[in-house]
Scaffold this motif. Structure first.
Motif, PDB file in Angstrom:
ATOM      1  N   PRO A   1     -12.195   1.612  -8.515  1.00 57.04           N
ATOM      2  CA  PRO A   1     -13.135   2.008  -9.577  1.00 57.04           C
ATOM      3  C   PRO A   1     -14.520   1.397  -9.418  1.00 57.04           C
ATOM      4  O   PRO A   1     -15.470   1.837 -10.057  1.00 57.04           O
ATOM      5  N   GLY A   2     -14.666   0.353  -8.596  1.00 56.60           N
ATOM      6  CA  GLY A   2     -15.956  -0.303  -8.462  1.00 56.60           C
ATOM      7  C   GLY A   2     -16.217  -1.290  -9.590  1.00 56.60           C
ATOM      8  O   GLY A   2     -15.502  -1.321 -10.595  1.00 56.60           O
ATOM      9  N   ILE A   3     -17.245  -2.102  -9.391  1.00 58.00           N
ATOM     10  CA  ILE A   3     -17.571  -3.164 -10.353  1.00 58.00           C
ATOM     11  C   ILE A   3     -19.043  -3.051 -10.713  1.00 58.00           C
ATOM     12  O   ILE A   3     -19.910  -3.019  -9.824  1.00 58.00           O
TER      13      ILE A   3
ATOM     14  N   ALA B   1       0.823  -1.210   0.000  1.00 57.63           N
ATOM     15  CA  ALA B   1       0.000   0.000   0.000  1.00 57.63           C
ATOM     16  C   ALA B   1       0.858   1.261   0.000  1.00 57.63           C
ATOM     17  O   ALA B   1       0.541   2.243  -0.687  1.00 57.63           O
ATOM     18  N   ASP B   2       1.971   1.268   0.760  1.00 54.92           N
ATOM     19  CA  ASP B   2       2.845   2.454   0.807  1.00 54.92           C
ATOM     20  C   ASP B   2       3.445   2.743  -0.556  1.00 54.92           C
ATOM     21  O   ASP B   2       3.633   3.907  -0.934  1.00 54.92           O
ATOM     22  N   ARG B   3       3.809   1.708  -1.327  1.00 49.11           N
ATOM     23  CA  ARG B   3       4.384   1.924  -2.652  1.00 49.11           C
ATOM     24  C   ARG B   3       3.430   2.677  -3.562  1.00 49.11           C
ATOM     25  O   ARG B   3       3.851   3.419  -4.447  1.00 49.11           O
TER      26      ARG B   3
ATOM     27  N   GLN C   1      -6.348   3.092  -7.070  1.00 46.84           N
ATOM     28  CA  GLN C   1      -5.303   4.044  -7.448  1.00 46.84           C
ATOM     29  C   GLN C   1      -5.107   5.126  -6.406  1.00 46.84           C
ATOM     30  O   GLN C   1      -3.971   5.528  -6.124  1.00 46.84           O
ATOM     31  N   THR C   2      -6.173   5.605  -5.825  1.00 43.96           N
ATOM     32  CA  THR C   2      -6.086   6.636  -4.780  1.00 43.96           C
ATOM     33  C   THR C   2      -7.073   6.312  -3.678  1.00 43.96           C
ATOM     34  O   THR C   2      -8.074   5.616  -3.892  1.00 43.96           O
TER      35      THR C   2
ATOM     36  N   GLY D   1      -3.691   4.400   1.839  1.00 41.97           N
ATOM     37  CA  GLY D   1      -3.828   4.157   3.263  1.00 41.97           C
ATOM     38  C   GLY D   1      -4.429   2.788   3.500  1.00 41.97           C
ATOM     39  O   GLY D   1      -5.455   2.450   2.911  1.00 41.97           O
ATOM     40  N   LEU D   2      -3.788   1.981   4.328  1.00 37.63           N
ATOM     41  CA  LEU D   2      -4.286   0.639   4.635  1.00 37.63           C
ATOM     42  C   LEU D   2      -4.551   0.546   6.127  1.00 37.63           C
ATOM     43  O   LEU D   2      -3.644   0.755   6.942  1.00 37.63           O
TER      44      LEU D   2
END
Length: 735
Positions: free
Chosen positions: A526-528, A463-465, A502-503, A469-470
């Protein structure tokens, strides 16, 4: 012509070669993509052609069946016409009037003697005549002697009221002191048979006999008998008829000429039609023998079936003066209702069995094909991983020898490609394992925090790469599952969320819901779309066509679905396009407040066991589980005798010289012995003993063996409540 100018510097020549190589690589990749699309079109065309051939063969089989059905229908039509002609000839020879009406109350046929006395009114006795019109014509005939105070319309209504009964027999008075007996019977298809018999002589004889019964007691008995809904016949100590009502003649279809004072029982029994079939409770000879003993052997009861329709309940009992009385009750409707329910149940069971067998055949074929594929994938994956691992080792050794940055970057890309291929093969291997019947799970209590904490450390780096935020919320819940596969499921869901977001952020947590822990993974990706939510669980299916191999192989969710299906953990998905998704996995909660699936502590004591004096045989080869079960059952006030194997159990019962009230047998006893086989040995030597099989094997073969033997199957981890219910049933007195 040379592509390189020898006069150029080495750097210039190298740059030209690099550009030429890149152009050639792009051309090759473009050509491969076009060839792949053409091959896909070819595959679809071949599949379509195969499906067309299959549909054509099915249509040909259907047409053959249709031709056979038409031929059979023509043959049946000819046979029906011949039977109709034979029936018409037969009824023409009858001495009684005969008519047949169909289920729609329309006349089908009649003979010349039918309604011969009513020709002044019944002029049109032809096929198609409605039953109501037939009754209306008879009611207006001058030959009909109407009862005092009754007009034709009233008589017709009363006649139609009688017609509603399934079996009707009554007398009609004619002018000139003549009588006609009319009997109606329903056919199997709902039609009606009407028979008219001249009983003038019989009625006159009966009137003479009735004139002799002048005392009040005889008249009172006659009135009582005639008002009963049952047919009743009373015989004296000589077996002669002394009293009866009309109902008994109607139910037994015995003509009134034979129901007279002094008629012998044997004579009346012989007058019963041959289509009366006695039940297994008594035969004609048994009934005659009972009557000869004048009921001194006690009451007799049995049923008689007439043809395929009417069912009569016959009851006989002796009376103080040495005679006996026989009553007959029509129980056709009650028995037909019971038979309809039984037939419906049998038909449903038959249909379910047929569908089950078809499904089992199809499933067996699919499982064989799937097992073959899985064996191939597992073998191929194992063989491919070895050279890939060797290649990665060689690349690692070569990286230290390369001096230029470009060469090291090229080598790193090669290593990345090998890593992707290795991940693909490992994922295929996981799927083949999940689809294998030989896969077994280690189901046990797991602390969710012990599973989530390592994933938190592992996934935070990914997640950091990406600048995400995780958050993985700590949980104190304990669940029951296989720790290895549950970790793989959650790991795949979190890595998918990080990969396609992505964000924003990714949130992981667990909620308690209806005895389960629902592990949820939320993301702001993005959702499905709803139309794609089923497709994402397919192998090699990725909705983002721009994603590279490094963004996943499209197998993560396929592994999640298969693992959860095998573990019995429902998977859920909630997603909105543009706002993100939430994947959910429901896992049973372990603990005292959840549904008890393992023996922990002391479950609630089953009521009544402590006073039952129950003795239970426990055979379990696992010493710790045997000790735990013994302590639990003895805490309920039940005595336990225990053994570690089948030989020890048989020897123990022989030494103690007792038969246990119940038995708890482990299915896997070691050395090839099984709990079901031990139960058969106990049953053969000491009779049936209430038994429960304890097993972790959830296979169909074990379930079927237990069902065939009538045994309860207790799955490990053991449900303490189910164990208590089994012991309560074993302690209950037999009904």
């Amino acid at each position: 012509m040379s592509l390189i100018d020898p006069a150029d510097t080495l750097e210039r020549q190298n740059d030209k070669l690099v550009k030429i190589a890149e152009a050639l690589m792009r051309r090759v990749e473009h050509q491969i993509a076009e060839e792949g699309a053409a091959y896909a079109q070819f595959e679809r065309a071949a599949l379509l052609e195969q499906r067309v051939r299959e549909r054509t063969r099915e249509l040909e089989r259907t047409l053959d069946l249709l031709h056979q059905s038409n031929a059979q229908l023509a043959q049946a039509t000819n046979e029906a016409e011949a039977a109709r002609r034979n029936l018409a000839d037969a009824i023409g020879t009858l001495s009684e009037g005969f008519a047949l009406f169909d289920p729609d109350e329309r006349m089908v046929m009649c003979n010349a003697r039918f309604c011969r006395d009513f020709r002044d009114a019944a002029l049109d006795l032809s096929p198609g005549l409605a039953f109501t019109e037939y009754v209306r014509q008879i009611s207006r005939s001058r030959a009909l002697a109407l009862p005092p105070g009754t007009d034709p319309e009233t008589w017709a209504q009363e006649r139609l009221q009688r017609h509603r009964d399934r079996h009707v027999m009554f007398n009609v008075e004619l002018t000139g002191n003549r009588w006609l007996q009319v009997s109606e019977h329903r056919t199997a298809n709902g039609g009606t048979v009407v028979v008219q018999t001249d009983v003038t002589d019989i009625v006159q004889i009966e009137r003479q006999e009735r004139a002799r019964l002048k005392d009040s007691q005889a008249r009172m008995i006659r009135a009582t008998l005639d008002h009963l809904n049952q047919g009743v016949a009373i015989f004296d100590d000589g077996g002669r008829l002394v009293g009866w009502n009309r109902k008994v003649g109607a139910l037994l279809s015995v003509s009134a000429r034979y129901l007279r004072i002094g008629a012998g029982f044997d004579t009346l029994l012989g007058r019963l039609s041959t289509d009366f079939r006695f039940s297994s409770a008594a035969t004609r000879a048994d009934f005659a023998r009972w009557a000869a003993e004048r009921g001194r052997a006690g009451p007799i009861r049995f049923e008689v079936r007439r043809g395929s329709g009417q069912i009569l309940d016959v009851f006989g009992q002796g009376i103080p003066d040495g005679g006996f009385v026989v009553s007959v009750t029509d129980v056709t409707q009650e028995r037909e209702a019971a038979e309809r329910l039984a037939d419906l149940n049998e038909a449903l069971e038959s249909r379910v069995m047929e569908r089950t067998l078809d499904l089992e055949d199809a499933l067996a074929t699919a499982e064989r094909a799937n097992a073959s594929k899985n064996r191939f994938v597992a073998a191929a994956s194992h063989d491919l991983l070895q050279p890939l691992s060797a290649a990665k080792l060689f690349i690692s050794a070569l990286s230290d020898r390369l001096e230029t940055l470009r060469d090291r970057e090229t080598l790193a890309k090669a290593e990345s490609a090998l890593t992707s291929a290795e991940g693909l093969i490992e994922a295929l291997l996981d799927i083949s394992k999940l689809e294998s019947d030989r896969l077994s799970f280690d189901i046990r209590p797991i602390a969710l925090e012990e599973l989530l904490a390592p994933l938190r450390d592992e996934m935070e780096v990914l997640a950091d790469r990406k600048g995400l935020g995780l958050t993985i919320v700590p949980s104190s819940l304990w669940v029951e599952s296989d720790p290895t596969y549950l970790r793989r499921v959650v790991q795949n869901l979190i890595s998918n969320a990080v990969r396609y977001t992505q964000t924003g952020r990714v949130l992981v947590g667990a909620r308690r819901a209806a005895g389960c822990a629902r592990i949820e993974v939320w993301d702001t990706g993005p959702g499905i779309a709803e139309a794609d939510q089923s497709a994402i669980f397919e192998e090699f299916r990725r909705l983002d066509s721009r994603a590279s191999r490094n963004d996943g192989l499209g197998l993560g969710l396929a592994i999640v679905e298969r693992a959860c299906a095998r573990l019995g953990h429902p998977v859920g998905l909630h997603s909105e396009v543009g706002r993100g998704s939430c994947f959910m996995v429901s896992v049973p909660v372990a603990g005292a407040d959840a549904s008890p699936r393992v023996v922990r502590g002391r479950p609630v004591r089953p009521a009544g066991l402590s006073e039952s004096g129950l003795i239970v045989l426990l055979v379990e080869n696992d010493a710790e589980l045997r000790r735990a079960l013994t302590q639990l059952v003895e805490s309920w006030g039940v005595s336990v005798i225990e053994a570690a194997d089948a030989v020890g159990a048989i020897g123990l019962l022989e030494d103690l010289e007792l038969v246990p009230d119940a038995a708890l047998l482990d299915q896997q006893l070691g050395d090839g012995a099984s709990g079901t086989e031990l139960y058969r040995q106990i049953r053969n030597r000491w009779g049936v003993v209430p038994t429960a099989i304890i097993t972790a094997d959830r296979s169909e073969s074990v379930r079927r063996d237990c069902a065939n033997l009538g045994l309860l199957r207790l799955l490990k981890p053991i449900d303490g409540a189910a164990l208590g219910e089994f012991l309560k049933e074993a302690a209950a007195p037999p009904v």
